[in-house]
Motif scaffolding. Structure first.
Motif, PDB file in Angstrom:
ATOM      1  N   GLY A 329      27.257 -22.780   2.198  1.00  0.00           N
ATOM      2  CA  GLY A 329      26.927 -22.594   3.544  1.00  0.00           C
ATOM      3  C   GLY A 329      25.546 -22.500   3.628  1.00  0.00           C
ATOM      4  N   ILE A 330      24.531 -22.880   2.718  1.00  0.00           N
ATOM      5  CA  ILE A 330      23.102 -23.026   2.938  1.00  0.00           C
ATOM      6  C   ILE A 330      22.583 -24.227   2.549  1.00  0.00           C
ATOM      7  CG2 ILE A 330      20.889 -21.845   2.399  1.00  0.00           C
ATOM      8  CD1 ILE A 330      22.605 -19.202   1.763  1.00  0.00           C
ATOM      9  N   GLY A 331      22.285 -24.607   1.140  1.00  0.00           N
ATOM     10  CA  GLY A 331      21.722 -25.739   0.655  1.00  0.00           C
ATOM     11  C   GLY A 331      21.422 -25.730  -0.888  1.00  0.00           C
ATOM     12  N   GLU A 332      21.122 -26.811  -1.448  1.00  0.00           N
ATOM     13  CA  GLU A 332      20.885 -27.097  -2.944  1.00  0.00           C
ATOM     14  C   GLU A 332      19.300 -27.260  -3.077  1.00  0.00           C
ATOM     15  OE1 GLU A 332      21.820 -29.539  -6.634  1.00  0.00           O
ATOM     16  OE2 GLU A 332      22.698 -30.078  -4.694  1.00  0.00           O
ATOM     17  N   ARG A 333      18.532 -26.579  -3.846  1.00  0.00           N
ATOM     18  CA  ARG A 333      17.257 -26.756  -4.088  1.00  0.00           C
ATOM     19  C   ARG A 333      17.015 -28.056  -5.040  1.00  0.00           C
ATOM     20  NH1 ARG A 333      15.090 -20.460  -5.775  1.00  0.00           N
ATOM     21  NH2 ARG A 333      15.702 -19.813  -3.607  1.00  0.00           N
ATOM     22  N   VAL A 334      16.457 -28.843  -4.914  1.00  0.00           N
ATOM     23  CA  VAL A 334      16.390 -30.170  -5.777  1.00  0.00           C
ATOM     24  C   VAL A 334      14.843 -30.435  -6.291  1.00  0.00           C
ATOM     25  CG1 VAL A 334      18.444 -31.193  -4.808  1.00  0.00           C
ATOM     26  CG2 VAL A 334      16.198 -31.623  -3.675  1.00  0.00           C
ATOM     27  N   SER A 335      14.625 -31.189  -7.084  1.00  0.00           N
ATOM     28  CA  SER A 335      13.187 -31.638  -7.758  1.00  0.00           C
ATOM     29  C   SER A 335      12.708 -32.586  -6.634  1.00  0.00           C
ATOM     30  CB  SER A 335      13.344 -32.070  -8.913  1.00  0.00           C
ATOM     31  OG  SER A 335      13.729 -31.007  -9.935  1.00  0.00           O
ATOM     32  N   ASN A 336      11.397 -32.547  -6.327  1.00  0.00           N
ATOM     33  CA  ASN A 336      10.590 -33.374  -5.691  1.00  0.00           C
ATOM     34  C   ASN A 336       9.989 -34.218  -6.821  1.00  0.00           C
ATOM     35  OD1 ASN A 336       8.784 -34.952  -4.311  1.00  0.00           O
ATOM     36  ND2 ASN A 336       8.743 -33.548  -2.468  1.00  0.00           N
ATOM     37  N   PRO A 337      10.160 -35.452  -6.855  1.00  0.00           N
ATOM     38  CA  PRO A 337       9.410 -36.000  -7.929  1.00  0.00           C
ATOM     39  C   PRO A 337       7.915 -36.201  -7.709  1.00  0.00           C
ATOM     40  CG  PRO A 337      10.728 -37.471  -6.564  1.00  0.00           C
ATOM     41  CD  PRO A 337      11.108 -36.474  -6.239  1.00  0.00           C
ATOM     42  N   LYS A 338       7.347 -36.013  -6.676  1.00  0.00           N
ATOM     43  CA  LYS A 338       5.901 -36.054  -6.509  1.00  0.00           C
ATOM     44  C   LYS A 338       5.361 -34.607  -6.721  1.00  0.00           C
ATOM     45  CE  LYS A 338       6.463 -39.237  -2.778  1.00  0.00           C
ATOM     46  NZ  LYS A 338       6.357 -39.527  -1.134  1.00  0.00           N
TER      47      LYS A 338
END
Length: 467
Positions: A329-338
Motif C-alpha cells: 500500500g506504499i512502495g518499495e525503496r530501491v537503489s539509485n545507481p547515481k
C-alpha cells in the motif's frame, strides 16, 4: 569558503542506553532491551562505552575539541526503576552530577527524555499503544523538569518516533519484533505525539526558563522515475514517515492530505486510527508552544510503485546490497545507481537534507528554529597508530554541513549541528561493529582515541569555517 554564524552550536550526540552501560548498577531498572538482548545473546550492552563512569573524561575531551553542545538522555529506569512509583535517588544524583559536569566544561546539555528505552513494566502494558505509558511518561517528564529545570536550557521530549514504531512494528528489529503491522505503527506514532504535546504543556505551565522541542528523523523521499505511480509511492512514504507527525508538531492537527493518505494506507492494511476528541485540543495547544525542532538525518530514499505483500530485510551486518524494504500500500525503496551508499545500504545524499530543511521552511513557515540533532557516518573503523584515518566520515560530514549552510543562506533558521556520535557507542541492531564516534573506543579497555575526524571537527568549531 563557507562560514557558520558565531552562535552556531557544534555539538555531539549520545544516548543513555547506547553510551552509559552500567545496566545493572545504581539500582537501574530494566528497559525492554535488557531481556531481549540477553535472549539473543549476540550483543551485550551492559558496559557499552562506559559513559556512566567516564563522562567526566569525555566532557573534558569535548571542551578540548571545541564541542560546545552535547545531546544526552536521561535513562527513565535510573530515575524510576519500574517506570512509575518509587524514585531511585542514586539515579537522580547521577544526572545532577552529569549535567553539572556538562556546564562546568561549557558544553550545553540538550536533554532527551525518551531515547528508545521504555521501562520494561510499561512495555509489557503495551508501550506507546497504551494510555498507561503516555501518562507515566508525562509524570516522568514532570519529575525531570522539577529536578533539573533550573540547570537545563534545552529539553527534547521524544527521539525519533518514526524509528521507534518502524523498529517495533514494521521492520521488526526492536521489541516486540512485529513485522508489517502498519496500523499499530500509525497508532503508536499518534500516541507519542499526544504524549509529546502533554509534556510540552507541562513544561510551559511550569514557567521554566529553557526551551522544549522534539526530534524527528526526517528522510526525503524521491520517485526513482517520472512515472506517476512511482511519484505516488514516494509521496505516500513521505506522508507516513515525515509529514504525518510534522503536521502535528507545527500545526497541532493532521492535514486533510495527511489523513487521506494515512487512511488509504490503513485501509489496505486492515487497520484504523483512533483519535480521541480531547487529544485534539492538547495537540493544537502544544504546537503553538514548541520552541524548536531537532532533525536527525542520515539518508534519503528513492521509491518505486509496489503491489505485493510487505517484505523487509534489515541490513544490520554491513553486507552491502542486502537491504529490502517494500511496504504494502506504499512502495518499495530501491537503489539509485547515481547515489553512493554505505555498507549498510544507506544512500549518501546531502541534497536530501537541504531539501528537507527547505520543505519545512515552506510548509511550516511559523516554525521557530531547527537543530540538526544527529548526522554522521557509520563505518568499520580500524585503529592504526592510536588513531583512525576516517576521511570518508570527514567528507560525509563536510557535505552535510555544506547543505546546512546552503539552507541557512536561503533563510532557514538552523542554529546547531550534533554529530552522531561523540564516541563509538552500542548500536541497537549492530552491536559494536558499526562505529560513528569522533572518539574510537577500545571496548575491551574503554580507552578513547581521537580519530582524524575529531581534529577536523575541532578546527571547524574553532574557525566556524567549512573548507
Amino acid at each position: 569558503m563557507q562560514k557558520f554564524p558565531e552562535n552556531f552550536i557544534f555539538g555531539a550526540a549520545t544516548a543513555a542506553y547506547q553510551a552509559e552501560g552500567a545496566t545493572k548498577i545504581g539500582n537501574k531498572g530494566k528497559t525492554y532491551w535488557d531481556d531481549y538482548l540477553a535472549e539473543q545473546n549476540v550483543f551485550d550492552p551492559s558496559t557499552a562505552s562506559d559513559f556512566y563512569h567516564k563522562y567526566r573524561e569525555d566532557l573534558e575531551v569535548c571542551q578540548a575539541f571545541g564541542i560546545n553542545g552535547i545531546r544526552i538522555s536521561i535513562a527513565w529506569t535510573r530515575i524510576f526503576p519500574n517506570g512509575t512509583g518509587e524514585v531511585n535517588q542514586s539515579g537522580v544524583d547521577y544526572y545532577h552530577e552529569l549535567i553539572d559536569t556538562c556546564i562546568k566544561n561549557k558544553v550545553e546539555p540538550f536533554v532527551t527524555l525518551h531515547h528508545f528505552d521504555t521501562p520494561d513494566p510499561l512495555f509489557k502494558l503495551g508501550d506507546w499503544l497504551s494510555q498507561e505509558m503516555v501518562t507515566a511518561f508525562v509524570d516522568f517528564s514532570s519529575f525531570c523538569f522539577k529536578e533539573y529545570g533550573d540547570k537545563v536550557n534545552y529539553w527534547i521530549t521524544i527521539n525519533e518516533p518514526w524509528s521507534v514504531v518502524a523498529g517495533q512494528y514494521i521492520i521488526g528489529h526492536f521489541p516486540p519484533n512485529k513485522q508489517y503491522d502498519i496500523p499499530k505503527a500509525i497508532q503508536a506514532m499518534h500516541n507519542m505525539m499526544v504524549a509529546h504535546a502533554r509534556v510540552v504543556k507541562v513544561y510551559v505551565a511550569g514557567n521554566y526558563h529553557g526551551e522544549i522541542g522534539i526530534v524527528h528523523i526526517l528522510e526525503s523521499k524521491y520517485p526513482i522515475s517520472d512515472k506517476p505511480e512511482d511519484d505516488e509511492a514516494a509521496m505516500q512514504e513521505h506522508v507516513l514517515a515525515n509529514q504525518f507527525m510534522l503536521d502535528v508538531t507545527f500545526n497541532g492537527c493532521y492535514s486533510e492530505e495527511s489523513l487521506a493518505v494515512v487512511k488509504n494506507i490503513l485501509k489496505q492494511n486492515q487497520g484504523e486510527l483512533i483519535i480521541r476528541e480531547e487529544e485534539l485540543e492538547i495537540l493544537s495547544d502544544a504546537a503553538q508552544k514548541i520552541d524548536f525542532l531537532g532533525i536527525n538525518y542520515y539518508a534519503s530514499h528513492f521509491l518505486k510503485a509496489y503491489e505485493g505483500e510487505s517484505l523487509i530485510h534489515h541490513n544490520g551486518t554491513g553486507e552491502k546490497g542486502s537491504s529490502i524494504f517494500a511496504l504494502k500500500g506504499i512502495g518499495e525503496r530501491v537503489s539509485n545507481p547515481k547515489i553512493p551508499t554505505t555498507d549498510w545500504d544507506w544512500p549518501i545524499y546531502p541534497q536530501g537534507l537541504l531539501d528537507m530543511l527547505l520543505y519545512i521552511k515552506e510548509k511550516y513557515p511559523h516554525y521557530k528554529k531547527i537543530y540538526v540533532t544527529e548526522n554522521g557516518m557509520g563505518d568499520k573503523d580500524l585503529l592504526t597508530n592510536e588513531t583512525v584515518n576516517d576521511d570518508a566520515r570527514i567528507e560525509y560530514v563536510r557535505l552535510h554541513l555544506s547543505a546546512i549552510l546552503k539552507a541557512v543562506e536561503k533563510g532557514v533558521n538552523v542554529q546547531g549541528y550534533f554529530i552522531w556520535s561523540l564516541m563509538d557507542v552500542f548500536s541497537w541492531t549492530n552491536g559494536y561493529n558499526k562505529r560513528y564516534g569522533l572518539l574510537y573506543v577500545d571496548f575491551d579497555t574503554q580507552k578513547r582515541y581521537a580519530k582524524k575526524s575529531a581534529y577536523w571537527y575541532k578546527k571547524l568549531a574553532e574557525t566556524k569555517e567549512l573548507l
